[in-house]
Design a protein around this motif. Structure first.
Motif, mmCIF file in Angstrom:
data_model
loop_
_atom_site.group_PDB
_atom_site.id
_atom_site.type_symbol
_atom_site.label_atom_id
_atom_site.label_comp_id
_atom_site.label_asym_id
_atom_site.label_seq_id
_atom_site.Cartn_x
_atom_site.Cartn_y
_atom_site.Cartn_z
ATOM 1 N N GLN A 369 0.767 -1.244 0.015
ATOM 2 C CA GLN A 369 -0.008 0.105 -0.176
ATOM 3 C C GLN A 369 0.839 1.269 0.197
ATOM 4 O OE1 GLN A 369 -3.746 -0.348 2.574
ATOM 5 N NE2 GLN A 369 -2.421 -2.011 3.555
ATOM 6 N N ARG A 370 0.314 2.324 -0.287
ATOM 7 C CA ARG A 370 1.071 3.525 -0.472
ATOM 8 C C ARG A 370 0.405 4.691 0.808
ATOM 9 N NH1 ARG A 370 2.170 5.310 -5.753
ATOM 10 N NH2 ARG A 370 4.246 4.088 -5.435
ATOM 11 N N GLU A 371 1.392 5.039 1.682
ATOM 12 C CA GLU A 371 0.866 6.006 2.759
ATOM 13 C C GLU A 371 1.745 7.197 2.378
ATOM 14 O OE1 GLU A 371 1.672 4.137 6.455
ATOM 15 O OE2 GLU A 371 0.101 2.382 6.209
ATOM 16 N N MET A 374 5.174 7.263 0.817
ATOM 17 C CA MET A 374 6.135 6.267 1.050
ATOM 18 C C MET A 374 5.190 4.461 0.853
ATOM 19 S SD MET A 374 9.068 7.128 1.772
ATOM 20 C CE MET A 374 9.609 5.485 2.747
ATOM 21 N N ASP A 375 5.785 3.708 0.261
ATOM 22 C CA ASP A 375 5.323 2.268 0.093
ATOM 23 C C ASP A 375 5.350 1.412 1.395
ATOM 24 O OD1 ASP A 375 4.351 2.987 -2.531
ATOM 25 O OD2 ASP A 375 6.209 2.069 -3.349
ATOM 26 N N THR A 376 4.106 0.803 1.699
ATOM 27 C CA THR A 376 4.649 -0.229 3.038
ATOM 28 C C THR A 376 4.097 -1.663 2.623
ATOM 29 O OG1 THR A 376 2.090 0.322 3.641
ATOM 30 C CG2 THR A 376 3.691 1.989 4.390
ATOM 31 N N VAL A 408 13.938 -5.312 5.048
ATOM 32 C CA VAL A 408 12.956 -4.396 4.954
ATOM 33 C C VAL A 408 11.959 -4.416 6.055
ATOM 34 C CG1 VAL A 408 11.507 -6.129 3.696
ATOM 35 C CG2 VAL A 408 11.161 -3.940 3.287
ATOM 36 N N THR A 409 11.435 -3.489 6.638
ATOM 37 C CA THR A 409 10.457 -3.314 7.535
ATOM 38 C C THR A 409 9.110 -3.517 7.121
ATOM 39 O OG1 THR A 409 11.959 -1.700 8.732
ATOM 40 C CG2 THR A 409 9.740 -1.977 9.557
ATOM 41 N N CYS A 410 8.488 -4.278 7.711
ATOM 42 C CA CYS A 410 6.973 -4.719 7.386
ATOM 43 C C CYS A 410 6.196 -4.786 8.683
ATOM 44 C CB CYS A 410 7.076 -5.841 6.370
ATOM 45 S SG CYS A 410 7.540 -7.582 7.335
ATOM 46 N N THR A 411 4.669 -4.843 8.304
ATOM 47 C CA THR A 411 3.723 -5.346 9.390
ATOM 48 C C THR A 411 3.553 -6.866 9.114
ATOM 49 O OG1 THR A 411 3.077 -2.967 9.331
ATOM 50 C CG2 THR A 411 1.614 -4.896 10.257
ATOM 51 N N VAL A 412 3.494 -7.713 9.915
ATOM 52 C CA VAL A 412 2.993 -8.949 10.016
ATOM 53 C C VAL A 412 1.667 -9.239 10.594
ATOM 54 C CG1 VAL A 412 3.678 -11.306 10.558
ATOM 55 C CG2 VAL A 412 5.229 -9.659 9.874
ATOM 56 N N LEU A 433 -2.143 -2.874 -3.619
ATOM 57 C CA LEU A 433 -3.403 -1.945 -3.641
ATOM 58 C C LEU A 433 -3.017 -0.644 -4.042
ATOM 59 C CD1 LEU A 433 -4.543 -2.911 -0.137
ATOM 60 C CD2 LEU A 433 -5.107 -3.855 -2.406
ATOM 61 N N ARG A 434 -1.657 -0.178 -4.380
ATOM 62 C CA ARG A 434 -1.210 1.076 -4.946
ATOM 63 C C ARG A 434 -1.895 1.295 -6.238
ATOM 64 N NH1 ARG A 434 5.012 0.166 -5.101
ATOM 65 N NH2 ARG A 434 4.016 -1.742 -6.042
ATOM 66 N N LYS A 435 -2.293 0.256 -7.140
ATOM 67 C CA LYS A 435 -2.936 0.399 -8.386
ATOM 68 C C LYS A 435 -4.432 0.490 -8.309
ATOM 69 C CE LYS A 435 0.636 -2.626 -10.058
ATOM 70 N NZ LYS A 435 0.901 -3.911 -10.702
#
Length: 436
Positions: A369-371, A374-376, A408-412, A433-435
């Motif tokens: 996703q894009r916040e 920044m891409d997350t 890379v930092t991510c949410t799990v 979901l950026r698209k």
């Protein structure tokens, strides 16, 4: 066909074990013929060669192929439906096509001769992976416009196996048929094979205790860690097979029982590795993008097709006795690469981390996703069905391993069993979901 022992069976020993010098001479002879055939019969190639300032007769040795232009997927899409064919449409025996989810589908055609070669190469591949005449082959690749189902079907029949044409889906019935028929060989995508294993376990069916001994998995990238899971859960030797619809379908290359790279059938295809940035050829052993040229295709000759698959080649001798170059495991596609906060990440890298963490089931999905600017990245996982530990701690462990091993930092997100979408064919590992 010949048999030199349980682990060294050859469908076509003369072709599979051809001395390399003879093999390279055959490639050169066939390449000259195919370049002329493409130039004379396909307007796209005539225009592309002329624009590059080359003619078929400019090829004097295999290295000269680097002078010729690449073919990309959009070339086939722009020629929709039949304008890349090198024979009249009336000589086409069969049509296949891609799903076309990102635009017009790519249409591929086959003459009678192409169909015969495809069946022979699939028989060669399936036997190379460990199947034998008389085996019961459970074919769970999708039938239809997708090349996997019929490609595997004709090859297994050519090997004189007994074929069960199940296609994908209806997993409970798949398991019942495999158990009742006593299947020896399973052909499917690796993600669907994991789905089969999971449903079988939930039904109390132990496929690993039955006669199943070989799994031939392809159509999507998969890791050695997933190989280990498939071998443990299904009791098979899990073998990798490679192909692209644009080139032929499955059977372009396949692992032998050494499981140390896929033998690319060089009497029908020429393999190159190029730098994906400069597009310059790279030597054996260097990692880059795989480029394939067909040497025998009549209906749809393909010259220097950019696969976007990242791998490397080796021509070191294989103890199985086959002389054909080996394609080492495809680590991903350069067009699948994600850039998350400046870090290049392939889905296969995250898969390798996940499968190595105790308590994590081999089902996952990556969500981008894009916040702001920044891409997350979020990683949806599930615990093993018998996991009794702290789910929050499991998620934290996975997050730590991804950060430490990939950078890379991510949410799990640790979901409940069954919440990660299951595959009935090719897995959808990334939701971007950026698209949207």
């Amino acid at each position: 066909m010949s048999d030199t022992g349980a682990d060294n069976y050859y469908f076509d020993q003369e072709a599979e074990c051809m001395p390399r010098e003879q093999l390279l001479q055959l490639q050169l002879q066939r390449l000259k013929t195919r370049l002329q055939h493409a130039y004379d019969n396909v307007p796209h190639y005539r225009e592309a060669f002329d624009a590059q300032g080359v003619k078929p007769h400019d090829l004097e040795n295999l290295e000269d192929l680097a002078k010729f232009p690449f073919t990309v997927k959009n070339d086939l899409r722009d020629a929709y439906p039949f304008n890349m064919f090198a024979v009249p449409r009336e000589q086409i025996s069969r049509l296949h096509a891609s799903s076309g989810t990102t635009g017009k589908p790519t249409v591929v055609g086959y003459t009678d001769g192409d169909i015969k070669n495809w069946a022979d190469l699939m028989a060669r591949s399936i036997s190379c992976a460990g199947a034998r005449p008389g085996d019961i082959v459970h074919n769970a690749y999708g039938y239809g416009l997708f090349t996997g189902g019929l490609g595997a079907h004709y090859g297994a029949e050519r090997l004189k196996c007994t074929v069960t044409p199940m296609s994908g889906g209806n997993t409970e019935k798949q398991i019942a048929v495999m158990s009742d028929f006593g299947s020896h060989v399973l052909l499917s995508t690796p993600s669907y094979a994991l789905n089969i294993a999971e449903v079988a376990r939930s039904e109390g069916v132990d496929l690993a205790a039955g006669p199943l001994r070989v799994g031939i998995f392809g159509a999507e990238p998969w890791s050695d860690e997933i190989r280990g899971e498939l071998e443990k859960q299904l009791g098979v030797k899990a073998m990798d097979i490679y192909g692209l619809s644009e080139i032929m379908g499955p059977g372009v290359a396949c692992e032998c029982t050494e499981q140390n790279g896929l033998h690319g059938w060089e009497d029908h295809f020429l393999f190159e590795i190029v730098d994906p940035e400069t597009l310059q050829p790279l030597p054996y052993g260097e990692v880059g993008e795989l480029v394939i040229t067909t040497l025998t295709k009549e209906a749809l000759p393909i010259i220097r097709y950019r696969t976007h698959d990242i791998t490397k080649l080796t021509d070191e001798p294989c103890s199985c006795g086959r002389s054909h170059v080996r394609i080492l495991r495809v680590t991903g596609r350069n067009d699948d690469m994600m850039i998350i906060r400046g870090v290049n990440v392939y889905p296969s890298q995250i898969e390798s981390v996940l499968v190595s963490v105790a308590g994590v089931a081999p089902h996952y999905q990556l969500v981008i996703q894009r916040e702001g600017i920044m891409d997350t990245l979020s990683v949806d996982i599930e615990p093993e069905p018998d996991f009794i530990g702290d789910r929050k701690a499991l998620g934290a462990e996975v997050k730590h391993h991804i950060k430490s091993m990939i950078g890379v930092t991510c949410t799990v997100n640790v979901l409940d069993t069954g919440e990660v979408p299951r595959s009935q064919g090719k897995a959808i590992r990334v939701r971007d979901l950026r698209k949207k």
